[in-house]
Design an enzyme around this catalytic site. Structure first.
Site, PDB file in Angstrom:
ATOM      1  CE  LYS B  87      69.614  14.626-106.268  1.00 27.22           C
ATOM      2  NZ  LYS B  87      69.426  13.160-106.127  1.00 27.22           N
ATOM      3  CB  SER B 164      69.672  12.712-102.534  1.00 28.66           C
ATOM      4  OG  SER B 164      69.552  12.084-103.816  1.00 28.66           O
ATOM      5  CB  SER B 188      67.578   9.865-104.317  1.00 27.41           C
ATOM      6  OG  SER B 188      68.441   9.519-103.264  1.00 27.41           O
TER       7      SER B 188
END
Lengths: 64, 476
Positions: B87, B164, B188
């Protein structure tokens, strides 16, 4: 307890160094209003007698 | 209703982490082949879903060649040659970390000087970072980050992959990479895992160091693996956990213990209702019931357990998250006009939180922990929905619960924020497909540092079912 009006929140944000436009003020006001019931419940509730007053207990809970 | 295992969408496609390591050991493939294939698959997945910010081609191919040599000379490490996504709020040395934003740091797209602890640990175990994955802006923005745009869900491109850790989940679901690293502040890791049919672990706060991860909320934030199975999540977590001497919340841990038994005799599970299920689609509830049935069939026992204040975990959790986020982003307040407006709207709430309310919220955290202690006095795990619905629909990110539409943020983190606010670990486990063809998920919540119990139960469930093997039709 009522939530301060948007202009009061905007003034507070400005005093704290944030520049937020009208849309953002409206959004943050709505968010504060949305959370108010839960927040007010916490304000009114006495703390448990087992030491929760010090938030360090929250950190200790996850310490192995 | 038992969520369906849909004929025609089961497995095929590239192997998961465990099978890939087995294939290397058997000489059926090599890290060079697997990394080449991952890079090709990521390009294809990105074209379809917009999941990737940067491919790490050159770096990954060099590492793959070194990995191949290690397999050949008998010095392979625990994750030797396993490709993984990162990420893009997590640093990889020599590569920019964009945070999904135009506004990261004062030095633009300058490369990170060092890798985050989690990346370094996976690399030291032999794994190979192959991509920086799309994230919502600063891991808190909406589905439409201005710089990179929305990540579409491989199960239904008209839907969002969730966030996210949005690109990481999409890439794993698309079978482009077998696993990825995400971060979790309100769900997330677990939410996109749920919406993409994956197994995602939010560990106990402090179990995995956050050094080299762009911060959003120091109280609630964790790093966690996104994988296709509990057995893979266990392999990754075993490497990722433990102190690094830099993250002050990360302290020495006992060895990870995950029972290897194929049964769950002696396991006690609580299945609380209340806030966890009052806004929850029937297909999700059916998935939870299905998981519970399988755990019981494997030997587990259902015991009573409720969390009376769980309904306040979401608004109070957001209060903590946004107050801390507003504090962290004040230094860039003069640039908020070029942030994702959703980021600004969300974290602005934190500007006006009075200190006495923020501190009361931290005291509430302790109260919630006491409530969990009461449940865990009689139970080893709690089983709850991971999120109330299948994946949100684009463009607005709304979710549908029993036919009624709800805004994303009113619904998505209802069952996940509890873990962030208290610090308790949670494991998202796919439990089948809803009638709309998209995955549903249940969450196993454990006491602090009992991730092994959740991983054990999930592994046994996955040995008895096929839901985690289901791939999006486009990936088979």
């Amino acid at each position: 307890m009522s939530v301060p009006p948007p202009e009061e929140l905007a003034a507070l944000a400005a005093r704290l160094g944030y520049s937020v436009d009208e849309d953002t003020v409206a959004a943050l006001h709505a968010a504060v209003v949305g959370a108010e019931t839960a927040v007010a419940r916490l304000r009114a509730r006495p703390l448990p007698a087992d030491g929760a007053a010090d938030p360090a207990h929250g950190d200790a809970w996850v310490r192995p | 209703m038992t969520p369906a295992v849909t004929p025609g969408v089961t497995p095929a496609g590239p192997p998961d982490v465990t099978d890939l390591l087995g294939a290397y050991a058997a000489g059926d493939t090599t890290p060079v082949e697997a990394v080449d294939e991952a890079l090709r698959a990521l390009e294809k997945a990105h074209a379809a879903y917009n999941c990737t910010i940067r491919l790490l081609d050159e770096r990954a191919r060099a590492a793959a060649a070194a990995s191949a040599r290690r397999w050949a000379d008998g010095t392979a490490r625990p994750l030797e040659g396993v490709p993984f996504g990162v990420k893009d709020v997590i640093d990889v040395a020599g590569v920019p970390t964009t945070h999904g934003s135009w506004n990261h740091g004062r030095d633009g797209d300058a490369p990170a000087a060092a890798s985050a602890t989690v990346v370094r640990r996976l690399e030291e175990a032999g794994a190979i970072p192959v991509s920086k994955d799309a994230t919502t802006e600063f891991a808190v923005g909406g589905p439409h980050p201005p710089r990179f745009g929305p990540v579409r869900n491989p199960w239904d491109p008209a839907r969002w992959a969730g966030g996210s850790s949005t690109g990481s989940a999409a890439a794993v679901a698309a079978r482009a990479v077998p696993c990825a690293l995400g971060t979790d502040v309100g769900g997330s890791v677990r939410l996109p895992s749920a919406w993409c049919g994956l197994t995602g672990l939010k560990p106990t706060a402090g179990a995995i160091p956050r050094t080299g991860v762009f911060p959003l909320s120091w109280t609630t934030e964790t790093v966690g693996p996104i994988a296709r199975s509990a057995r893979d999540a266990e392999r990754l977590f075993a490497v990722l956990r433990g102190p690094d001497g830099a993250d002050p919340r990360s302290t020495p841990l006992a060895p990870l213990e995950v029972p290897a038994r194929p049964d769950l005799a002696g396991l006690r599970i609580a299945v609380p209702g209340g806030a966890f299920t009052e806004l929850c689609d029937g297909a999700v509830r059916a998935g939870v019931a299905h998981l519970v049935d399988e755990l019981v069939a494997a030997g587990a026992e259902v015991v009573p357990g409720e969390v009376p204040s769980a309904g306040d975990a979401l608004p109070i959790g957001y209060q903590v998250v946004f107050t801390e986020a507003a504090t962290l982003h004040r230094v860039d307040a003069d640039r908020w006009d070029s942030y994702d407006p959703v980021v600004v709207r969300r974290i602005s709430q934190g500007i006006v939180t009075p200190a006495v309310d923020y501190l009361r919220a931290l005291q509430f955290r302790v109260e919630l922990q006491r409530e969990l202690d009461a449940v865990f006095a009689a139970a080893d795990l709690m089983v709850v929905p991971t999120c109330p619905s299948t994946a949100p629909r684009l463009p607005h990110g709304t979710v549908v619960v029993d036919g009624e539409e709800f805004p994303l943020y009113a619904a998505q983190s209802r069952s996940t924020m509890l873990g962030n606010l208290t610090g308790a670990p949670g494991l998202a486990v796919p439990t089948g497909l809803a009638p709309d063809g998209c995955p549903v998920s249940a969450q196993l919540i454990a006491p602090p540092h009992r991730e092994g119990t959740a991983l054990w139960a999930a592994r046994v469930f996955q040995e008895r079912t096929e839901h985690h093997r289901q791939a999006p039709p486009s990936a088979t």
